[in-house]
Design a protein around this motif. Structure first.
Motif, PDB file in Angstrom:
ATOM      1  N   PHE B 146       1.536   6.374  14.026  1.00 46.17           N
ATOM      2  CA  PHE B 146       0.615   5.787  13.036  1.00 46.17           C
ATOM      3  C   PHE B 146       0.299   4.339  13.440  1.00 46.17           C
ATOM      4  O   PHE B 146       1.078   3.704  14.160  1.00 46.17           O
ATOM      5  CB  PHE B 146       1.198   5.835  11.615  1.00 46.17           C
ATOM      6  N   PRO B 147      -0.847   3.807  12.984  1.00 45.48           N
ATOM      7  CA  PRO B 147      -1.193   2.422  13.326  1.00 45.48           C
ATOM      8  C   PRO B 147      -0.174   1.455  12.729  1.00 45.48           C
ATOM      9  O   PRO B 147       0.171   1.552  11.547  1.00 45.48           O
ATOM     10  CB  PRO B 147      -2.572   2.230  12.675  1.00 45.48           C
ATOM     11  N   LYS B 148       0.297   0.530  13.572  1.00 46.71           N
ATOM     12  CA  LYS B 148       1.324  -0.410  13.095  1.00 46.71           C
ATOM     13  C   LYS B 148       0.767  -1.396  12.074  1.00 46.71           C
ATOM     14  O   LYS B 148       1.513  -1.954  11.284  1.00 46.71           O
ATOM     15  CB  LYS B 148       1.882  -1.200  14.282  1.00 46.71           C
ATOM     16  N   PHE B 149      -0.547  -1.620  12.153  1.00 43.39           N
ATOM     17  CA  PHE B 149      -1.165  -2.583  11.245  1.00 43.39           C
ATOM     18  C   PHE B 149      -2.303  -1.934  10.472  1.00 43.39           C
ATOM     19  O   PHE B 149      -2.906  -0.966  10.945  1.00 43.39           O
ATOM     20  CB  PHE B 149      -1.710  -3.794  12.021  1.00 43.39           C
ATOM     21  N   THR B 150      -2.571  -2.498   9.312  1.00 43.07           N
ATOM     22  CA  THR B 150      -3.695  -2.040   8.502  1.00 43.07           C
ATOM     23  C   THR B 150      -4.553  -3.257   8.185  1.00 43.07           C
ATOM     24  O   THR B 150      -4.025  -4.320   7.840  1.00 43.07           O
ATOM     25  CB  THR B 150      -3.185  -1.420   7.181  1.00 43.07           C
ATOM     26  N   THR B 151      -5.859  -3.095   8.315  1.00 41.80           N
ATOM     27  CA  THR B 151      -6.780  -4.164   7.919  1.00 41.80           C
ATOM     28  C   THR B 151      -7.529  -3.688   6.687  1.00 41.80           C
ATOM     29  O   THR B 151      -8.376  -2.801   6.775  1.00 41.80           O
ATOM     30  CB  THR B 151      -7.778  -4.480   9.054  1.00 41.80           C
ATOM     31  N   GLY B 152      -7.175  -4.234   5.552  1.00 47.22           N
ATOM     32  CA  GLY B 152      -7.792  -3.762   4.319  1.00 47.22           C
ATOM     33  C   GLY B 152      -7.060  -4.330   3.134  1.00 47.22           C
ATOM     34  O   GLY B 152      -6.770  -5.525   3.096  1.00 47.22           O
ATOM     35  N   MET B 153      -6.721  -3.443   2.201  1.00 43.67           N
ATOM     36  CA  MET B 153      -6.071  -3.910   0.974  1.00 43.67           C
ATOM     37  C   MET B 153      -4.801  -3.120   0.700  1.00 43.67           C
ATOM     38  O   MET B 153      -4.750  -1.909   0.922  1.00 43.67           O
ATOM     39  CB  MET B 153      -7.030  -3.737  -0.201  1.00 43.67           C
ATOM     40  N   ASP B 154      -3.801  -3.829   0.240  1.00 43.67           N
ATOM     41  CA  ASP B 154      -2.534  -3.206  -0.139  1.00 43.67           C
ATOM     42  C   ASP B 154      -2.223  -3.621  -1.578  1.00 43.67           C
ATOM     43  O   ASP B 154      -2.157  -4.811  -1.887  1.00 43.67           O
ATOM     44  CB  ASP B 154      -1.426  -3.698   0.809  1.00 43.67           C
ATOM     45  N   THR B 155      -2.095  -2.638  -2.449  1.00 38.88           N
ATOM     46  CA  THR B 155      -1.632  -2.904  -3.814  1.00 38.88           C
ATOM     47  C   THR B 155      -0.163  -2.524  -3.842  1.00 38.88           C
ATOM     48  O   THR B 155       0.184  -1.412  -3.434  1.00 38.88           O
ATOM     49  CB  THR B 155      -2.414  -2.055  -4.831  1.00 38.88           C
ATOM     50  N   TYR B 156       0.688  -3.440  -4.256  1.00 34.52           N
ATOM     51  CA  TYR B 156       2.120  -3.155  -4.173  1.00 34.52           C
ATOM     52  C   TYR B 156       2.880  -3.824  -5.305  1.00 34.52           C
ATOM     53  O   TYR B 156       2.382  -4.720  -5.976  1.00 34.52           O
ATOM     54  CB  TYR B 156       2.682  -3.604  -2.810  1.00 34.52           C
ATOM     55  N   GLY B 157       4.112  -3.367  -5.490  1.00 37.07           N
ATOM     56  CA  GLY B 157       4.955  -3.954  -6.530  1.00 37.07           C
ATOM     57  C   GLY B 157       6.112  -3.037  -6.851  1.00 37.07           C
ATOM     58  O   GLY B 157       6.397  -2.076  -6.124  1.00 37.07           O
ATOM     59  N   TYR B 158       6.773  -3.348  -7.943  1.00 40.47           N
ATOM     60  CA  TYR B 158       7.920  -2.554  -8.375  1.00 40.47           C
ATOM     61  C   TYR B 158       7.536  -1.736  -9.606  1.00 40.47           C
ATOM     62  O   TYR B 158       6.854  -2.218 -10.501  1.00 40.47           O
ATOM     63  CB  TYR B 158       9.105  -3.457  -8.693  1.00 40.47           C
ATOM     64  N   LEU B 159       8.006  -0.504  -9.623  1.00 39.76           N
ATOM     65  CA  LEU B 159       7.645   0.395 -10.713  1.00 39.76           C
ATOM     66  C   LEU B 159       8.645   0.340 -11.864  1.00 39.76           C
ATOM     67  O   LEU B 159       8.392   0.888 -12.926  1.00 39.76           O
ATOM     68  CB  LEU B 159       7.557   1.840 -10.195  1.00 39.76           C
TER      69      LEU B 159
END
Lengths: 135, 330
Positions: B146-159
């Motif tokens: 898989f690509p090691k990097f992503t160019t875009g948006m990441d939504t993240y956090g704790y559930l």
């Protein structure tokens, strides 16, 4: 004599388990209590917000006894493990809590800055501070 | 008054903060922390005889007003390569954009990252530099699936309230910011990743994703990982499967890969490491299957300075090799 020894032993045992330190915020804070797990999350920079307030954790200087006790009893990590943790976080762009030189400095800023959270000896508590946890 | 005390807070922090420690970066102020790292390795075997100064990189990050923060990282890799087998050498001083993003924290559950970031899959990919790893080499799983990097948006956090379950929802709908500097060139990548910290010792996670490459391949990915970290023992494993629709050859292909790595710390500075890797690649009517075994030794006079040595046994013995490396994080 046996009774005296028993009473003394109980007294010393209770004294030995009594809390020495308190996790504090200022008295205006809406937060009433925190669990050890929540405090750990705050000081490992995983939890940043609570009741709509951005938290500012304050660490005491690494050389102080209170810091050792906090790391052992709340973070459950020794200095080596914490060092490894923060080096990995540095690569991720995350810095550890701000360090204050003395517990008096922690007390002063917690009193005056909303969201600031620190830990001081219980004997330094006063009415401007709210105790969230004792250890 | 509040701002006065915040000013005093940071002023006294500057005066009394712990002195600079190797591996923790140099903090100018809360808006600017700086760091750097490099690695030097030498590989020797029947197929390779190479000295390489790799991953010469600088990074900067910090907090900005209104819950914003940023990180920028530039890297020249490989910076210098001396190939003793072919008697060639190569220097590459071009600094590539390794990471470049802006974060916005709305709450502990919702954070938004925009830019180029490390694809949040598994453990290995999130700690991609030599000094943070326990072996000099990377498993094939981490290089080719898989690509090691992503160019875009990441939504993240704790559930959850205790910050034990972390999620990432990431998407890319464009080329990489630095499209010549990524392991798999792609122009679309979407994925979900979950990590569950069961306890201080046990962690597990899983990811699914879909991406499209410049070679007209549509790739679906499923990944799972687990870790047991109870000093002196550290066990870590990651496995992934990709289903590849090749739209040029009009065939279906696949890859299966993963590893199981164990590390036993003799003391905080010295450790023995062993890894088993498996990688099966069924593409273009060619089937390749690799079993790789690694035994190694790690010496860290301090955590941010790493000396490592390892020997790799490959199912194709021509690829067997020894690797030694030295790396530092500033």
């Amino acid at each position: 004599m046996l009774l005296k020894i028993l009473v003394l032993t109980i007294f010393l045992t209770i004294g030995g388990f009594a809390s020495e330190y308190a996790v504090i915020m200022n008295a205006h804070s809406k937060i009433e209590k925190l669990s050890a797990k929540q405090i750990k999350s705050i000081f490992l920079m995983k939890k940043h917000f609570m009741d709509g307030v951005k938290l500012i954790p304050l660490n005491s200087a690494a050389s102080l006894q209170i810091r050792d006790s906090f790391e052992k009893n709340i973070l459950h990590k020794n200095r080596d493990k914490l060092n490894k943790y923060w080096i990995k976080k540095h690569f991720q762009g995350i810095q550890p809590p701000v360090v204050q030189a003395s517990v008096k400095a922690i007390k002063l800023f917690v009193k005056n800055v909303d969201g600031a959270i620190g830990y001081i000896p219980i004997k330094l508590l006063d009415s401007d501070l709210k105790v969230l946890y004792e250890f | 008054m509040r701002y006065f005390f915040i000013f005093i807070l940071f002023f006294t922090t500057y005066l009394f903060a712990d002195k600079y420690e190797l591996g923790h970066g140099y903090k100018v102020n809360s808006a600017l922390n700086m760091g750097a790292y490099f690695s030097l390795d030498y590989a020797n075997g029947e197929s390779i005889d190479r000295l390489r100064l790799d991953d010469v990189a600088v990074l900067a990050y910090g907090s900005l007003p209104s819950n914003f923060s940023y990180l920028a990282e530039f890297e020249a890799a490989p910076f210098y390569v001396k190939d003793y087998k072919n008697e060639t050498s190569q220097t590459n001083t071009t600094l590539h954009k390794e990471r470049m993003y802006l974060n916005y924290s709305y709450s502990d559950m919702f954070n938004f990252r925009l830019g180029k970031f490390i694809t949040p899959i598994g453990y290995w990919n999130l700690e991609p530099i030599n000094v943070l790893r326990d072996t000099s080499s990377n498993p094939l799983y981490s290089e080719d699936m898989f690509p090691k990097f992503t160019t875009g948006m990441d939504t993240y956090g704790y559930l959850d309230e205790d910050e034990q379950i972390e999620y990432h929802l990431f998407a890319q709908f464009t080329d990489d910011i630095d499209k010549d500097y990524i392991n798999i060139q792609n122009d679309l990548f979407i994925g979900i990743s979950l990590d569950y910290e069961v306890s201080d010792e046990i962690d597990m996670g899983s990811s699914v994703g879909y991406y499209e490459t410049y070679e007209k391949k549509e790739i679906s990915l499923a990944e799972a990982n687990a870790k047991y970290d109870n000093y002196p023992l550290l066990l870590q494993t990651e496995w992934a499967y990709t289903n590849i629709q090749n739209n040029i050859l009009h065939v279906n292909e696949y890859q299966v890969g993963g590893y199981l790595q164990g590390m036993y710390s003799i003391n905080p500075k010295n450790a023995l490491v062993s890894r088993y890797e498996y990688f099966k690649d069924r593409q273009k009517d060619v089937m390749s299957e690799n079993h790789i075994g690694i035994i190694g030794y790690s010496y860290r006079p301090m955590y941010a300075v790493s000396f490592k040595g390892e020997y790799q046994f490959n199912s194709d013995s021509y690829l067997d090799k020894a690797i030694i490396s030295f790396s530092v994080l500033f």
